[in-house]
Design a protein around this motif. Sequence first.
Motif, PDB file in Angstrom:
ATOM      1  N   GLY A  98      14.243   8.341  84.702  1.00 15.86           N
ATOM      2  CA  GLY A  98      13.100   9.233  84.841  1.00 15.86           C
ATOM      3  C   GLY A  98      13.079  10.038  86.126  1.00 15.86           C
ATOM      4  N   LEU A  99      14.201  10.114  86.834  1.00 11.64           N
ATOM      5  CA  LEU A  99      14.279  10.897  88.063  1.00 11.64           C
ATOM      6  C   LEU A  99      14.454  12.367  87.702  1.00 11.64           C
ATOM      7  CD1 LEU A  99      14.315  10.451  91.150  1.00 11.64           C
ATOM      8  CD2 LEU A  99      16.805  10.495  91.020  1.00 11.64           C
ATOM      9  N   ARG A 100      13.524  13.193  88.157  1.00 14.72           N
ATOM     10  CA  ARG A 100      13.500  14.597  87.742  1.00 14.72           C
ATOM     11  C   ARG A 100      14.295  15.473  88.725  1.00 14.72           C
ATOM     12  NH1 ARG A 100      10.110  16.055  83.962  1.00 14.72           N
ATOM     13  NH2 ARG A 100       9.727  18.124  84.872  1.00 14.72           N
ATOM     14  N   SER A 101      15.592  15.235  88.794  1.00 16.88           N
ATOM     15  CA  SER A 101      16.454  16.075  89.620  1.00 16.88           C
ATOM     16  C   SER A 101      16.586  17.442  88.956  1.00 16.88           C
ATOM     17  CB  SER A 101      17.826  15.427  89.779  1.00 16.88           C
ATOM     18  OG  SER A 101      18.497  15.380  88.528  1.00 16.88           O
ATOM     19  N   LEU A 102      17.055  18.431  89.706  1.00 13.47           N
ATOM     20  CA  LEU A 102      17.185  19.775  89.135  1.00 13.47           C
ATOM     21  C   LEU A 102      18.198  19.834  87.995  1.00 13.47           C
ATOM     22  CD1 LEU A 102      16.860  22.309  92.089  1.00 13.47           C
ATOM     23  CD2 LEU A 102      15.133  21.430  90.538  1.00 13.47           C
ATOM     24  N   PRO A 103      19.350  19.140  88.078  1.00 11.59           N
ATOM     25  CA  PRO A 103      20.251  19.151  86.915  1.00 11.59           C
ATOM     26  C   PRO A 103      19.603  18.574  85.658  1.00 11.59           C
ATOM     27  CG  PRO A 103      21.444  18.445  88.855  1.00 11.59           C
ATOM     28  CD  PRO A 103      19.991  18.509  89.247  1.00 11.59           C
ATOM     29  N   VAL A 104      18.631  17.674  85.824  1.00 10.06           N
ATOM     30  CA  VAL A 104      17.933  17.104  84.670  1.00 10.06           C
ATOM     31  C   VAL A 104      16.903  18.083  84.133  1.00 10.06           C
ATOM     32  CG1 VAL A 104      16.334  15.292  83.922  1.00 10.06           C
ATOM     33  CG2 VAL A 104      18.314  14.706  85.349  1.00 10.06           C
ATOM     34  N   THR A 105      16.105  18.671  85.010  1.00 12.83           N
ATOM     35  CA  THR A 105      15.001  19.526  84.569  1.00 12.83           C
ATOM     36  C   THR A 105      15.448  20.935  84.187  1.00 12.83           C
ATOM     37  OG1 THR A 105      14.510  20.130  86.872  1.00 12.83           O
ATOM     38  CG2 THR A 105      13.313  18.257  85.938  1.00 12.83           C
ATOM     39  N   LEU A 106      16.471  21.466  84.875  1.00 12.85           N
ATOM     40  CA  LEU A 106      16.910  22.837  84.611  1.00 12.85           C
ATOM     41  C   LEU A 106      18.151  22.901  83.729  1.00 12.85           C
ATOM     42  CD1 LEU A 106      16.580  24.487  88.164  1.00 12.85           C
ATOM     43  CD2 LEU A 106      14.919  24.511  86.290  1.00 12.85           C
ATOM     44  N   GLY A 107      18.886  21.814  83.646  1.00 12.70           N
ATOM     45  CA  GLY A 107      20.197  21.850  83.030  1.00 12.70           C
ATOM     46  C   GLY A 107      21.252  22.026  84.112  1.00 12.70           C
ATOM     47  N   VAL A 108      22.451  21.579  83.832  1.00 14.52           N
ATOM     48  CA  VAL A 108      23.492  21.540  84.854  1.00 14.52           C
ATOM     49  C   VAL A 108      23.860  22.933  85.351  1.00 14.52           C
ATOM     50  CG1 VAL A 108      25.916  20.965  85.267  1.00 14.52           C
ATOM     51  CG2 VAL A 108      24.434  19.333  84.086  1.00 14.52           C
ATOM     52  N   ARG A 109      24.076  23.881  84.453  1.00 17.42           N
ATOM     53  CA  ARG A 109      24.522  25.212  84.879  1.00 17.42           C
ATOM     54  C   ARG A 109      23.443  25.930  85.682  1.00 17.42           C
ATOM     55  NH1 ARG A 109      28.124  29.206  84.337  1.00 17.42           N
ATOM     56  NH2 ARG A 109      27.361  31.343  84.239  1.00 17.42           N
ATOM     57  N   ARG A 110      22.213  25.911  85.179  1.00 13.93           N
ATOM     58  CA  ARG A 110      21.140  26.601  85.896  1.00 13.93           C
ATOM     59  C   ARG A 110      20.893  25.965  87.258  1.00 13.93           C
ATOM     60  NH1 ARG A 110      15.942  27.005  82.299  1.00 13.93           N
ATOM     61  NH2 ARG A 110      15.213  28.120  84.170  1.00 13.93           N
ATOM     62  N   ALA A 111      20.992  24.653  87.322  1.00  7.03           N
ATOM     63  CA  ALA A 111      20.811  23.974  88.605  1.00  7.03           C
ATOM     64  C   ALA A 111      21.915  24.372  89.587  1.00  7.03           C
ATOM     65  CB  ALA A 111      20.805  22.460  88.403  1.00  7.03           C
ATOM     66  N   ALA A 112      23.140  24.529  89.077  1.00  4.29           N
ATOM     67  CA  ALA A 112      24.244  24.953  89.936  1.00  4.29           C
ATOM     68  C   ALA A 112      24.009  26.364  90.456  1.00  4.29           C
ATOM     69  CB  ALA A 112      25.558  24.878  89.173  1.00  4.29           C
ATOM     70  N   LEU A 113      23.504  27.240  89.613  1.00  3.47           N
ATOM     71  CA  LEU A 113      23.197  28.609  90.039  1.00  3.47           C
ATOM     72  C   LEU A 113      22.110  28.613  91.106  1.00  3.47           C
ATOM     73  CD1 LEU A 113      23.269  30.393  86.560  1.00  3.47           C
ATOM     74  CD2 LEU A 113      24.890  30.745  88.436  1.00  3.47           C
ATOM     75  N   VAL A 114      21.081  27.786  90.914  1.00  4.84           N
ATOM     76  CA  VAL A 114      20.010  27.686  91.909  1.00  4.84           C
ATOM     77  C   VAL A 114      20.551  27.157  93.227  1.00  4.84           C
ATOM     78  CG1 VAL A 114      17.891  26.433  92.503  1.00  4.84           C
ATOM     79  CG2 VAL A 114      18.139  27.454  90.231  1.00  4.84           C
ATOM     80  N   ALA A 115      21.398  26.133  93.155  1.00  2.00           N
ATOM     81  CA  ALA A 115      21.967  25.554  94.376  1.00  2.00           C
ATOM     82  C   ALA A 115      22.788  26.590  95.130  1.00  2.00           C
ATOM     83  CB  ALA A 115      22.830  24.342  94.032  1.00  2.00           C
ATOM     84  N   CYS A 116      23.606  27.354  94.420  1.00  2.00           N
ATOM     85  CA  CYS A 116      24.434  28.366  95.071  1.00  2.00           C
ATOM     86  C   CYS A 116      23.580  29.454  95.705  1.00  2.00           C
ATOM     87  CB  CYS A 116      25.402  28.972  94.063  1.00  2.00           C
ATOM     88  SG  CYS A 116      26.739  27.855  93.570  1.00  2.00           S
ATOM     89  N   ALA A 117      22.562  29.907  94.973  1.00  2.00           N
ATOM     90  CA  ALA A 117      21.677  30.944  95.519  1.00  2.00           C
ATOM     91  C   ALA A 117      20.928  30.425  96.736  1.00  2.00           C
ATOM     92  CB  ALA A 117      20.696  31.402  94.441  1.00  2.00           C
ATOM     93  N   THR A 118      20.496  29.170  96.662  1.00  2.00           N
ATOM     94  CA  THR A 118      19.742  28.587  97.774  1.00  2.00           C
ATOM     95  C   THR A 118      20.607  28.453  99.016  1.00  2.00           C
ATOM     96  OG1 THR A 118      18.456  27.325  96.166  1.00  2.00           O
ATOM     97  CG2 THR A 118      18.279  26.657  98.455  1.00  2.00           C
ATOM     98  N   MET A 119      21.897  28.194  98.825  1.00  2.00           N
ATOM     99  CA  MET A 119      22.800  28.115  99.971  1.00  2.00           C
ATOM    100  C   MET A 119      23.145  29.495 100.515  1.00  2.00           C
ATOM    101  SD  MET A 119      25.478  25.016  99.049  1.00  2.00           S
ATOM    102  CE  MET A 119      25.680  25.376  97.307  1.00  2.00           C
ATOM    103  N   ALA A 120      23.304  30.463  99.630  1.00  2.00           N
ATOM    104  CA  ALA A 120      23.818  31.766 100.049  1.00  2.00           C
ATOM    105  C   ALA A 120      22.758  32.661 100.682  1.00  2.00           C
ATOM    106  CB  ALA A 120      24.436  32.477  98.851  1.00  2.00           C
ATOM    107  N   VAL A 121      21.592  32.757 100.068  1.00  3.80           N
ATOM    108  CA  VAL A 121      20.582  33.716 100.525  1.00  3.80           C
ATOM    109  C   VAL A 121      20.155  33.477 101.970  1.00  3.80           C
ATOM    110  CG1 VAL A 121      18.232  34.567 100.134  1.00  3.80           C
ATOM    111  CG2 VAL A 121      19.793  34.259  98.195  1.00  3.80           C
ATOM    112  N   PRO A 122      19.832  32.247 102.380  1.00  4.51           N
ATOM    113  CA  PRO A 122      19.467  32.047 103.792  1.00  4.51           C
ATOM    114  C   PRO A 122      20.574  32.442 104.762  1.00  4.51           C
ATOM    115  CG  PRO A 122      18.777  30.156 102.496  1.00  4.51           C
ATOM    116  CD  PRO A 122      19.655  30.991 101.620  1.00  4.51           C
ATOM    117  N   GLN A 123      21.830  32.194 104.390  1.00  2.00           N
ATOM    118  CA  GLN A 123      22.928  32.580 105.274  1.00  2.00           C
ATOM    119  C   GLN A 123      23.027  34.095 105.410  1.00  2.00           C
ATOM    120  OE1 GLN A 123      26.647  29.893 105.110  1.00  2.00           O
ATOM    121  NE2 GLN A 123      25.768  29.666 103.075  1.00  2.00           N
TER     122      GLN A 123
END
Length: 300
Positions: A208-233
């Motif tokens: 029941g752990l609601r991680s982003l890969p669980v709630t968004l799906g693996v691909r969408r979570a990966a896209l979010v992770a990449c955007a979250t890393m890139a935009v601040p830089q």
Amino acid sequence: MVKTVASTPPVPLPAVRDVVELLKPVTWFPPMWAFMCGVVSSGVAITENWILLVAGIVLAGPLVCGTSQAVNDWYDRHVDAINEPNRPIPSGRIAGNWGLRIALIGSLISLGVGALIGPWVVAATFVALLLAWGYSAPPFRFKTNGWLGPFVVGLSYEGLSWFTGASAMAGALPAGTILLVLGLYSLGAHGIMVLNDFKAVEGDKATGLRSLPVTLGVRRAALVACATMAVPQIAVIALLGLWGMTLSAMVVGILTAVQLALMPRLISDPARFAPWYNATGVMLYVLGMLAAALGLGGYI
């Protein structure tokens, strides 16, 4: 006839090696690195305050980060008894409530060391410990939220550690430029923390752990992770250029561009390539932190 009541045997003290295992030294590097970035960004010569430097490194790594690991393992001991029974607490090597005691003792020592270093440092230490307990302990359990959990870890590991390094060396509240850059790198660290969730998607679903890969799906979570890393830089690059720190901006820009080139492979199979990206893209990310710190400190 008088009945005798069997006395409960005392809980043995845990062995030093088991306490060290509980504190997970392998996790200390990120906050210690961020602390050093804070030190560099302050522009204060390290040789003038080497005692503060050593105390701060110990505070960021073994004390605050180590305490957070003890807190997490104590409140996850029932789950670990099923999934990782060889850990110090579920295996019984740290018996009774010694796991909780170690977490409490670590918190008190951390606050004491922070107070000795300075008022801004103890304030940051207090916030970091609040987040550490809130991340794992009920009723908050921030770790169960896929958005909030990674943000709390990123803020603690990167932002507060950087803040601690800068304020410890300067003996004052860090400059606004430093606060802005450390805040952006804290946001970017959210994506780094999400990478750790791809290896446990099925287990998270089962518990029941609601991680982003669980709630968004693996691909969408990966896209979010990449955007979250890139935009601040990208924002850091723009700010460094705006402030006239051209060389620093160029170095961060090159490191970010290489990360962007690596991200498509991560997105193609996040569960498979997240460890690979941790060893490549995340290393470039933390090198960019140092390059930004060198610019802020006036070294490049």
